[in-house]
Design an enzyme around this catalytic site. Structure first.
Site, PDB file in Angstrom:
ATOM      1  N   LYS A 193       0.833  -1.203   0.000  1.00 37.93           N
ATOM      2  CA  LYS A 193       0.000   0.000   0.000  1.00 37.93           C
ATOM      3  C   LYS A 193       0.872   1.259   0.000  1.00 37.93           C
ATOM      4  O   LYS A 193       1.908   1.310   0.682  1.00 37.93           O
ATOM      5  CB  LYS A 193      -0.929   0.003   1.216  1.00 37.93           C
TER       6      LYS A 193
ATOM      7  N   ASN B 198      -5.757   3.979 -11.856  1.00 37.71           N
ATOM      8  CA  ASN B 198      -6.203   4.180 -10.481  1.00 37.71           C
ATOM      9  C   ASN B 198      -7.726   4.305 -10.501  1.00 37.71           C
ATOM     10  O   ASN B 198      -8.359   4.222 -11.547  1.00 37.71           O
ATOM     11  CB  ASN B 198      -5.552   5.431  -9.889  1.00 37.71           C
ATOM     12  N   THR B 199      -8.314   4.522  -9.320  1.00 38.10           N
ATOM     13  CA  THR B 199      -9.777   4.575  -9.222  1.00 38.10           C
ATOM     14  C   THR B 199     -10.329   5.793  -9.959  1.00 38.10           C
ATOM     15  O   THR B 199      -9.614   6.742 -10.269  1.00 38.10           O
ATOM     16  CB  THR B 199     -10.200   4.657  -7.757  1.00 38.10           C
TER      17      THR B 199
ATOM     18  N   CYS C 163     -36.680  -3.160 -28.905  1.00 38.19           N
ATOM     19  CA  CYS C 163     -36.659  -2.764 -30.312  1.00 38.19           C
ATOM     20  C   CYS C 163     -37.660  -1.636 -30.559  1.00 38.19           C
ATOM     21  O   CYS C 163     -37.389  -0.698 -31.307  1.00 38.19           O
ATOM     22  CB  CYS C 163     -36.980  -3.968 -31.200  1.00 38.19           C
TER      23      CYS C 163
ATOM     24  N   CYS D 233     -37.108 -19.511 -27.443  1.00 40.99           N
ATOM     25  CA  CYS D 233     -37.740 -18.262 -26.981  1.00 40.99           C
ATOM     26  C   CYS D 233     -38.781 -18.572 -25.906  1.00 40.99           C
ATOM     27  O   CYS D 233     -39.564 -19.515 -26.043  1.00 40.99           O
ATOM     28  CB  CYS D 233     -38.408 -17.583 -28.175  1.00 40.99           C
TER      29      CYS D 233
ATOM     30  N   CYS E 200     -40.916 -13.693 -23.503  1.00 37.21           N
ATOM     31  CA  CYS E 200     -40.932 -12.616 -22.518  1.00 37.21           C
ATOM     32  C   CYS E 200     -41.101 -11.280 -23.227  1.00 37.21           C
ATOM     33  O   CYS E 200     -41.554 -10.306 -22.653  1.00 37.21           O
ATOM     34  CB  CYS E 200     -39.649 -12.607 -21.702  1.00 37.21           C
TER      35      CYS E 200
ATOM     36  N   CYS F 114      -4.222   9.018  -7.369  1.00 36.97           N
ATOM     37  CA  CYS F 114      -5.314   8.904  -6.400  1.00 36.97           C
ATOM     38  C   CYS F 114      -6.247  10.108  -6.588  1.00 36.97           C
ATOM     39  O   CYS F 114      -5.801  11.248  -6.571  1.00 36.97           O
ATOM     40  CB  CYS F 114      -4.754   8.873  -4.986  1.00 36.97           C
TER      41      CYS F 114
ATOM     42  N   LYS G  88       1.715   4.898 -12.035  1.00 39.07           N
ATOM     43  CA  LYS G  88       0.285   4.569 -12.013  1.00 39.07           C
ATOM     44  C   LYS G  88      -0.513   5.794 -12.408  1.00 39.07           C
ATOM     45  O   LYS G  88      -0.436   6.827 -11.753  1.00 39.07           O
ATOM     46  CB  LYS G  88      -0.127   4.065 -10.626  1.00 39.07           C
TER      47      LYS G  88
ATOM     48  N   CYS H 260     -34.908  -4.111 -39.587  1.00 41.58           N
ATOM     49  CA  CYS H 260     -33.817  -4.376 -38.632  1.00 41.58           C
ATOM     50  C   CYS H 260     -32.504  -3.796 -39.172  1.00 41.58           C
ATOM     51  O   CYS H 260     -32.088  -4.118 -40.284  1.00 41.58           O
ATOM     52  CB  CYS H 260     -33.663  -5.880 -38.403  1.00 41.58           C
TER      53      CYS H 260
ATOM     54  N   ASN I  50     -14.153   4.240  -2.246  1.00 40.75           N
ATOM     55  CA  ASN I  50     -13.404   4.379  -0.998  1.00 40.75           C
ATOM     56  C   ASN I  50     -12.976   5.829  -0.857  1.00 40.75           C
ATOM     57  O   ASN I  50     -12.748   6.529  -1.845  1.00 40.75           O
ATOM     58  CB  ASN I  50     -12.182   3.456  -0.979  1.00 40.75           C
TER      59      ASN I  50
END
Lengths: 398, 464
Positions: free
Chosen positions: A46, A204-205, A354, A344, A347, A138, A177, A377, A77
Site C-alpha cells: 500500500k 487508479n480509481t 426494439c 424463446c 418474454c 489517487c 500509475k 432491422c 473508498n
C-alpha cells in the site's frame, strides 16, 4: 498438458500475472504473506510516504454499489495512502523478500516534493524491493495537497516527477500509475515514456459519488453527517480500465500493469489481449478474499489449454489490431437479428427494446412470439443484449 | 435472493415407460443463476457435510465464472466418481444441509451444480490421469464398486500397480447392479469407470475371491489387499413360501433390470422371474425397496405396493426417494410384517401379513415393531420382491478367517487408515459401514488408499 502462466513484466519474472494492487489488501507483511501462500505471484504494498507526511484517515471509508441482488459490483473508498510510513514498509519489504524470495514485492509511493520521492526510492531499493510504483493518480484527498491525480492529470508534472524517481532508482524498475481522469490518456502515457520510466500501471480509481442517503441527504460513506468524493473501483469500472489499457498499449511501447475491476479469469484474459503483461487485483480480493487467486489461475490455465496455447505470453496484445478508429469500421457489414423461436420464452423484452430503443423491427404474433422484419432491422443488437435466454438471439450476417 | 433453480424432470406418464434418467439436469442459464446464489461463505459448512470434502464453494465459483472444466477437475480431485455422486448422493442430508444460503432463502442446489459441471466435462472428455512413476509395488483390490474404484485410482495415480477383481462381468458394483438407470444412466457410470480404469488399473471380471482365486494366493502375490466387496448377499428372511415362483430378491431384480438395453433386460428378467410382474409387493423400507418399486413400475407392473413393518417415519429410505415413488404411483402400506407367501399352482398369489404396532425403541433407536394382535391381512401379489437388506459376501470374507468382524458381520477397521486386523489387508465401503452411500464408500476407499501407501512405505519402500 500444462501451460506456463509465468510472464515477464519490466524485466522481472512473475510466476503468474496476478498481483495484489496497492490497497488495504497489502497494508502489512502478514496479509501479503497469506496472499503469497494462497498463490499470488506479487503484491504492491500500500502506498507509503516519508515519515513527516501526515496521514489521517476517516471512517467509514467504504461504500459499495449494489445492483439488484448483487453486492458490491462497484466500490467507493475515501481511504488515503497508508498510515504506515516508509520506516515500517521497508521492514515489510525486508521480511517478505526474505520469506518469499521467489515472489515479487513491489511498493507504491507518493511524495510532495523531489526529495520525498527520491528518499522513498532509495530506502525501498536498499530494503530489497523488486519494483516501485508511483501513484500519480489517487483521485480523492491527496489532490487537495497537490499529490495523487494532480500530477497524473498534467503531462509536464507527470514527466518531471517520473524523472525524479528514475534518477533515484538505480537498480529496480519504476512503474507510473496513471489516472483515467484525463481527456487524453495516450498523451500522459507518452509523457511517462519520455521520462524514462520502465512501465505504466493503469488505472487508479475513478473519482465518484456512489450514492446519497435519501433520508438524511448525505452521500455515502457518511462520515459524521458529511461525505466526500471518492475513488470508484471494482467490476463496474472494468470497461473503463480496459479502454485505458488498450489506448496506452497502442500509444506507447511500454509494459503495462493493468488494474481496475479485474474480477474473473475472463477479465484477466481480456486485459492480456489488450496489451497488459501484469494484472493487479484489489476490490475482488477485498470482497471474496485472497482465495480467488485459485479461480484466476485455474480459469486462465484451462482457457490456454483450450486454445492450444503454451503460455500467457502468447496472449499479450492479440486484440489490439482489432481495435480501430470508428471511421475505419466497415459500413458494408449489415447484420440482422435472428431469434431462435424454439428456445424463446416469449418474454418479449426484445420487442420492448426494439420498439422503444431500436428501430421497431420486431413484431409479435398472436402467440406472443417475436419476429424480425429484416427490412426494418438495422442489426443494432439491442435485442440480443437484453434477451434472457442463453444464445436465443444471435446477430448474423444477412 | 433469487429462488433455487430446479432441473426439468421427465414428465409423467412418459417417465414410467422408460429407464431413462428422470432428472434432466440444469440448463446453462439455470446453472449460472444457481451458482450466483452461492455466497461463498467463509469456512463453508457444505464442505464439512461432504464425506469426501469437495471444495464446493470453489467449484461453484468456477461455474459462475464459466470455467466448467476447472469446476469438474476440482470436484474430481476429491471424488473420482463425481458424476455418479452428483446423481445419487442424498445431498439434502449432506452438503446442502448446512448451506448458509438457507439463512437467506433456500440452500444452493449443490448436487445439481456438481452434475452440471461433470456433464460439461464429460461432453468434452475427462482429462486422463497423469501417469506417475511406477513404485514397483502391487496391490489387489477386491470389488469394483465405489470403494474399490476410488481406492484403485488413488493408488494408481501414486504409481502403485493395481489389479481389481470383481465377481461380475462389468465394473461398477452397486452402481451398475443396484442403482436403477433412471437415477444413474449407465453411460455416465461407464464413462467415469472407464476413465478410472484407463489410468492403468487392471480389471479382472467374473472372478470371485475365495471361489475362483484363493485369498491366500492374493496375499502371497500382492504387497497389500483392499477389500471393497460390498454387500452382495441378500439377507435371507424367515418367511414361509419364500421359495415360491414369483418371489425374488430386490438384489437380483435390480441387477436384471439394470441391463442397459431392452432386449438384454428382458432376457435377464426372464432368467430371474419367469412370469409377468402383475401385482408387485415390495417387502422392506429402505432405498433398495423404493428403487425396486419404481423399477417394477417401469417394467410393466400392474400395481406396486411397498409394505413396511414400521411406519413412514422409521423408513430408512430417504424422504425424497419416498416422495418420488409416491409421485410415480407406488402405494405404501405400514405396520405390516410378512408372514407367508401365499401360492396357487406353485406361483405367488399374495402375501399374508401380520399386523404390527410400534413398541419400545430397539438398539437402532427406532421403535421396534411388535405384533398388534389384530387379524392378519392378505395383500394380493403376483411378484414379491424381498428388500430386507444385504449381507457381506461370505465366500470372500470367510476365506480370510482371521479377519475381525463386528457382531453384524461387518469388517472391523482402524478408522484412521482402513487397516483390518490382518496385516496388509485394508477395507472400506458397505462391507465395513453396513451399507450407507456411494460417496461414503468413495471416502473409505480413498482413506484406505492412503493407509495402504503408508503401510507399503513402512514394509516395501518404493523403488527410487
Amino acid at each position: 498438458m500444462s501451460v506456463d502462466l509465468s510472464i515477464k513484466f519490466a524485466g522481472i519474472k512473475f510466476e503468474n500475472p496476478f498481483t495484489l494492487a496497492a490497497s488495504p489488501c497489502t497494508d502489512n507483511a502478514e496479509m501479503v504473506a497469506r496472499a503469497f501462500d494462497a498463490g499470488w505471484a506479487a503484491a504492491v504494498l500500500k502506498t507509503t510516504s516519508v515519515e513527516e507526511e501526515v496521514v489521517e484517515l476517516v471512517y467509514p471509508m467504504m461504500a459499495g454499489l449494489d445492483f439488484e441482488d448483487k453486492k458490491v459490483i462497484g466500490l467507493q473508498n475515501i481511504d488515503l495512502i497508508s498510515e504506515r510510513h516508509i520506516d515500517q514498509v521497508e521492514k515489510d519489504v525486508r521480511e517478505l523478500k526474505k520469506a518469499y524470495p521467489g515472489k515479487v514485492v513491489g511498493a507504491s509511493i507518493m511524495g510532495q516534493k523531489k526529495e520525498h520521492w527520491q528518499t522513498l526510492v532509495r530506502r525501498l531499493e536498499a530494503a530489497g524491493v523488486d519494483f516501485i510504483e508511483c501513484s500519480f493518480s489517487c483521485p480523492h484527498g491527496m489532490p487537495e495537497r497537490g499529490m495523487g491525480s494532480t500530477i497524473g492529470q498534467d503531462a509536464e508534472l507527470t514527466e518531471r516527477t517520473a524523472r525524479w524517481v528514475k534518477e533515484a532508482a538505480t537498480r529496480v524498475p519504476v512503474s507510473i500509475k496513471v489516472t483515467p481522469l484525463v481527456a487524453d490518456l495516450p498523451h500522459i502515457a507518452c509523457a511517462v515514456q519520455k521520462s524514462g520510466a520502465d512501465a505504466i500501471t493503469a488505472i487508479n480509481t475513478v473519482k465518484c459519488l456512489i450514492g446519497v442517503d435519501i433520508d438524511n441527504f448525505v452521500p455515502y460513506p457518511v462520515v459524521d453527517g458529511k461525505s466526500s468524493y471518492g475513488g470508484y473501483s471494482g467490476a463496474a469500472i472494468k470497461p473503463i480500465s480496459l479502454r485505458c489499457v488498450a489506448e496506452i498499449a497502442k500509444a506507447v511501447d511500454m509494459p503495462i500493469s493493468a488494474t481496475g475491476g479485474i474480477t474473473t479469469w475472463r477479465d484477466a484474459v481480456e486485459f492480456l489481449l489488450c496489451g497488459a503483461r501484469n494484472l493487479q487485483v484489489c476490490t475482488a480480493a477485498m470482497k471474496h478474499g485472497f482465495r480467488i487467486i485459485e479461480d484466476l489461475t485455474d480459469g486462465l490455465s484451462v482457457y490456454l489449454e483450450d486454445k492450444g496455447m503454451s503460455g500467457v505470453e502468447e496472449l499479450v496484445g492479440l486484440a489490439l489490431p482489432n481495435i480501430v478508429e470508428h471511421s475505419h469500421l466497415s459500413r458494408e457489414y449489415k447484420p440482422v437479428s435472428k431469434i431462435n423461436l424454439e428456445t424463446c420464452v416469449k418474454c418479449d423484452v426484445c420487442y420492448i427494446a426494439c420498439q422503444d430503443g431500436g428501430h421497431q423491427a420486431i413484431t409479435l404474433d398472436e402467440k406472443r412470439l417475436p419476429h424480425v422484419d429484416e427490412e426494418k432491422c438495422v442489426g443494432c443488437a439491442m435485442c440480443a443484449s437484453v434477451c434472457p435466454v442463453f444464445e436465443c438471439i444471435q446477430m448474423a450476417p444477412r | 435472493m433469487a429462488a433455487r433453480q430446479t432441473p426439468d424432470t421427465l414428465d409423467m406418464p412418459v417417465r414410467l415407460s422408460t429407464m431413462e434418467e428422470v432428472d434432466r439436469g440444469l440448463k446453462p442459464h439455470q446453472a449460472l443463476a444457481e451458482a450466483g446464489r452461492c455466497i461463498f461463505c467463509h469456512d463453508a459448512p457444505c464442505v464439512k457435510g461432504c464425506p469426501v470434502g469437495i471444495d464446493i464453494p470453489g467449484f461453484i465459483r468456477r461455474i459462475s465464472q464459466r470455467n466448467m472444466v476447472g469446476a469438474a477437475r476440482l470436484i474430481r480431485q476429491a471424488n473420482p466418481l463425481g458424476a455418479v455422486c452428483a446423481r445419487v448422493c442424498p445431498s439434502e442430508a449432506q452438503c446442502e444441509k448446512g448451506c448458509t444460503s438457507a439463512g437467506l432463502s433456500e440452500p444452493v442446489a449443490i448436487a445439481c451444480l456438481q452434475r452440471y459441471a461433470m456433464d460439461q466435462e464429460m461432453a468434452r472428455g475427462i482429462r486422463p490421469v497423469a501417469a506417475a512413476e511406477p513404485t514397483g509395488r502391487k496391490v489387489a483390490v477386491i470389488g469394483a464398486g465405489p470403494a474399490g474404484l476410488a481406492c484403485s485410482l488413488a493408488l494408481r495415480s501414486a504409481g502403485e500397480s493395481v489389479t481389481v477383481y470383481d465377481s461380475s462381468p462389468q465394473p461398477g458394483g452397486v452402481m451398475r447392479y443396484g442403482i436403477p438407470s433412471y437415477r444413474l444412466p449407465r453411460e455416465v457410470l461407464s464413462r467415469e469407470v472407464d476413465w478410472i480404469l484407463s489410468a492403468g488399473v487392471r480389471f479382472v471380471p467374473n472372478t470371485e475371491i475365495g471361489r475362483d482365486v484363493g485369498m491366500a494366493d492374493l496375499l502371497r502375490e500382492y504387497d497389500a489387499v483392499f477389500i471393497g466387496a460390498g454387500l452382495g448377499a441378500p439377507a435371507v428372511p424367515r418367511i414361509q413360501g419364500a421359495g415360491t415362483a414369483g418371489v425374488i430378491s430386490a438384489y437380483a431384480f435390480l441387477r436384471a433390470a439394470g441391463e442397459p438395453d431392452g432386449n438384454a433386460r428382458e432376457q435377464a428378467m426372464r432368467a430371474v422371474i419367469a412370469q409377468p410382474l402383475g401385482r408387485v409387493v415390495v417387502l422392506g423400507g429402505g432405498n433398495v425397496a423404493v428403487d425396486a418399486a419404481c423399477t417394477a413400475l417401469r417394467l410393466g407392473a400392474e400395481s406396486v405396493t411397498i409394505a413396511y413393518r414400521r411406519t413412514r417415519g422409521e423408513m430408512p429410505a430417504w424422504a425424497e426417494e419416498i416422495e418420488f415413488a409416491e409421485e410415480e404411483g407406488v402405494k405404501l402400506v405400514f405396520l405390516l410384517s410378512p408372514a407367508e407367501v401365499l401360492q396357487a399352482d406353485g406361483k405367488a398369489r399374495g402375501v399374508r401379513m401380520t399386523r404390527m404396532r410400534l413398541a419400545e425403541d430397539d438398539a437402532s433407536g427406532r421403535p421396534r415393531p411388535a405384533p398388534s394382535g389384530e387379524p392378519d391381512e392378505t395383500i394380493g401379489a403376483d411378484t414379491v420382491v424381498l428388500a430386507f437388506g444385504q449381507a457381506p459376501n461370505e465366500s470372500i470374507l470367510s476365506s480370510l478367517p482371521s479377519l475381525a468382524r463386528s457382531e453384524s458381520g461387518m469388517i472391523e477397521i482402524d478408522v484412521e487408515t482402513g487397516a483390518t486386523s490382518v496385516a496388509g489387508v485394508f477395507a472400506g465401503g458397505d462391507a465395513v459401514n453396513g451399507g450407507t452411500t456411494v460417496v461414503q464408500a468413495v471416502s473409505e476407499g480413498l482413506r484406505a488408499a492412503a493407509g495402504i501407501r503408508a503401510y507399503l512405505d513402512s514394509v516395501t519402500p518404493a523403488r527410487d
